[in-house]
Write an enzyme that holds these catalytic residues in place. Sequence first.
Site, short mmCIF file in Angstrom:
data_model
loop_
_atom_site.label_atom_id
_atom_site.label_comp_id
_atom_site.label_asym_id
_atom_site.label_seq_id
_atom_site.Cartn_x
_atom_site.Cartn_y
_atom_site.Cartn_z
N ASP A 39 0.98 -1.20 0.02
CA ASP A 39 0.01 0.12 -0.05
C ASP A 39 0.91 1.43 -0.25
O ASP A 39 2.07 1.24 0.39
CB ASP A 39 -1.06 0.06 1.33
CG ASP A 39 -1.98 0.91 1.02
OD1 ASP A 39 -3.24 0.06 0.88
OD2 ASP A 39 -1.97 2.01 1.08
N ASP A 65 4.07 3.06 -4.12
CA ASP A 65 3.04 3.63 -5.08
C ASP A 65 3.04 2.71 -6.23
O ASP A 65 3.87 2.72 -7.21
CB ASP A 65 3.44 5.01 -5.65
CG ASP A 65 2.43 5.60 -6.42
OD1 ASP A 65 1.57 5.00 -6.92
OD2 ASP A 65 2.76 6.80 -6.79
N ASN A 92 -6.19 -5.29 -5.75
CA ASN A 92 -7.18 -4.61 -5.08
C ASN A 92 -6.80 -3.22 -5.08
O ASN A 92 -8.05 -2.31 -5.19
CB ASN A 92 -7.36 -5.11 -3.60
CG ASN A 92 -8.34 -4.56 -2.86
OD1 ASN A 92 -9.40 -4.40 -3.02
ND2 ASN A 92 -7.62 -3.63 -2.05
N TYR A 156 -13.72 6.15 -13.69
CA TYR A 156 -13.54 4.99 -12.88
C TYR A 156 -14.12 3.83 -13.62
O TYR A 156 -13.41 2.78 -13.68
CB TYR A 156 -14.53 5.23 -11.53
CG TYR A 156 -14.40 4.09 -10.60
CD1 TYR A 156 -13.08 4.02 -10.10
CD2 TYR A 156 -15.46 3.42 -10.37
CE1 TYR A 156 -13.31 2.89 -9.09
CE2 TYR A 156 -15.56 2.51 -9.36
CZ TYR A 156 -14.40 2.19 -8.69
OH TYR A 156 -14.59 1.18 -7.72
N LYS A 160 -12.22 0.46 -14.74
CA LYS A 160 -12.68 -0.85 -14.29
C LYS A 160 -13.32 -1.59 -15.34
O LYS A 160 -13.13 -3.03 -15.38
CB LYS A 160 -13.80 -0.50 -13.44
CG LYS A 160 -13.30 -0.14 -11.98
CD LYS A 160 -12.23 -0.79 -11.23
CE LYS A 160 -12.06 -0.34 -9.64
NZ LYS A 160 -10.98 -1.04 -9.14
N1 NAD Z 1 -16.10 -0.01 -1.61
C1 NAD Z 1 -16.81 -0.23 -2.45
O1 NAD Z 1 -17.82 -0.17 -2.68
C2 NAD Z 1 -16.00 -0.73 -4.06
C3 NAD Z 1 -16.83 -1.03 -5.04
C4 NAD Z 1 -16.80 -1.66 -6.17
C5 NAD Z 1 -15.02 -1.87 -6.23
N2 NAD Z 1 -14.35 -1.36 -5.10
C6 NAD Z 1 -12.77 -1.62 -5.48
O2 NAD Z 1 -12.11 -2.46 -4.42
C7 NAD Z 1 -10.91 -2.04 -4.11
C8 NAD Z 1 -10.70 -1.39 -2.82
O3 NAD Z 1 -11.65 -0.45 -2.54
P1 NAD Z 1 -11.90 -0.03 -1.14
O4 NAD Z 1 -13.31 0.47 -0.83
O5 NAD Z 1 -11.34 -0.84 -0.06
O6 NAD Z 1 -10.92 1.37 -1.04
P2 NAD Z 1 -10.28 2.11 -0.11
O7 NAD Z 1 -10.08 3.58 -0.75
O8 NAD Z 1 -10.97 1.97 1.29
O9 NAD Z 1 -8.69 1.38 0.02
C9 NAD Z 1 -7.87 1.45 -1.18
C10 NAD Z 1 -6.40 1.08 -0.89
O10 NAD Z 1 -5.66 1.29 -1.96
C11 NAD Z 1 -4.48 2.08 -1.70
N3 NAD Z 1 -4.16 2.62 -2.81
C12 NAD Z 1 -4.85 3.54 -3.81
N4 NAD Z 1 -3.81 3.63 -4.91
C13 NAD Z 1 -2.76 3.40 -4.61
C14 NAD Z 1 -1.54 3.06 -5.20
N5 NAD Z 1 -1.21 4.04 -6.35
N6 NAD Z 1 -0.27 2.43 -4.72
C15 NAD Z 1 -0.49 1.88 -3.62
N7 NAD Z 1 -1.80 1.66 -2.89
C16 NAD Z 1 -2.85 2.50 -3.45
C17 NAD Z 1 -4.96 2.94 -0.77
O11 NAD Z 1 -4.07 3.60 -0.09
C18 NAD Z 1 -5.93 2.35 0.13
O12 NAD Z 1 -5.37 1.84 1.30
C19 NAD Z 1 -10.65 -0.80 -5.21
O13 NAD Z 1 -10.05 -1.21 -6.41
C20 NAD Z 1 -11.89 -0.19 -5.62
O14 NAD Z 1 -12.15 0.38 -6.79
C21 NAD Z 1 -14.87 -0.91 -4.11
#
Ligand code: NAD
Length: 253
Positions: A39, A65, A92, A156, A160
Amino acid sequence: MSGRFDSRGVAVVTGAAQGIGLGLVSRLASQGFAVALIDRDEERLAQAAGQLESSGAKVVSVAADLTKSESVTKAFETIKHAAGPVDFLVNNAGAERNQKFLSMTEAEWDYILDANLRSQFLCCKAVLPDMVERSFGRIVNISSRAWLGGFGQANYSAAKGAVVSLTRSLAIEFAAKGVTVNAIAPGLIDTPLFRTFKPELQEQLKRSIPVRRMGTPDDVGLAVDFFLDPAASYITGQTLYVCGGRSLSSVSV
Ligand SMILES: NC(=O)c1ccc[n+]([C@@H]2O[C@H](COP(=O)([O-])OP(=O)(O)OC[C@H]3O[C@@H](n4cnc5c(N)ncnc54)[C@H](O)[C@@H]3O)[C@@H](O)[C@H]2O)c1
């Protein structure tokens, strides 16, 4: 399929410091995988890794990153050195920055394409050589139900959707090498990302879920377990919705 740790294999989860990623990596650790967390949020990552270690899990954590190739290369070298080659990868990490299309800047477009798509491209490149050499690998790419299209989500949704296409193409290219590549398209999952939405929007979105509840990281985890199973060798290139039936309804807000 054995790394340097004596375990079910080495599983990397990206974006593992919070939300769905943290739920997934905790679940995999409790199932006996040696887990590696990546992360960019160093502080939260250290907290997450500390929690897992204190529960007895074998953990490697690397702050990186994932949109930068040098940083991805270094992160995976560190993981391989500490735990052995990667058997399982869950891509993820991702981000959302919604904006009506005519107000969307190039920076907002690039940021979202990089965070959600480029990161997966780079991580797949990092693990596939070892998977091919060892004739085994499981990759799960986290897409979103929003790949179907969403208001204010051109960036987005495009990212996706491209994750689904990336998944299908890699599945074809690596099918004969013992590597499966599948995607999960979550719907509304209760995480810090969802809680960044305005309260009215959160309520409106909740009402649009046919099963009438928010999803949890464990709902996604169940699907991840399925795709990571070494026995799931005949299932590749698929996208599984984990969205309480929301992919069946018409236009969302
Ligand atoms: N929460 C939802 O409802 C939902 C729905 C559909 C899809 N998703 C997808 O699920 C995944 C996780 O979502 P979430 O809700 O847990 O998000 P979140 O924002 O709570 O967590 C995402 C994590 O990814 C890390 N991150 C982002 N960009 C980064 C990078 N460039 N390098 C390293 N780390 C990075 C962030 O620091 C964070 O810890 C994402 O891909 C999101 O698009 C989430």
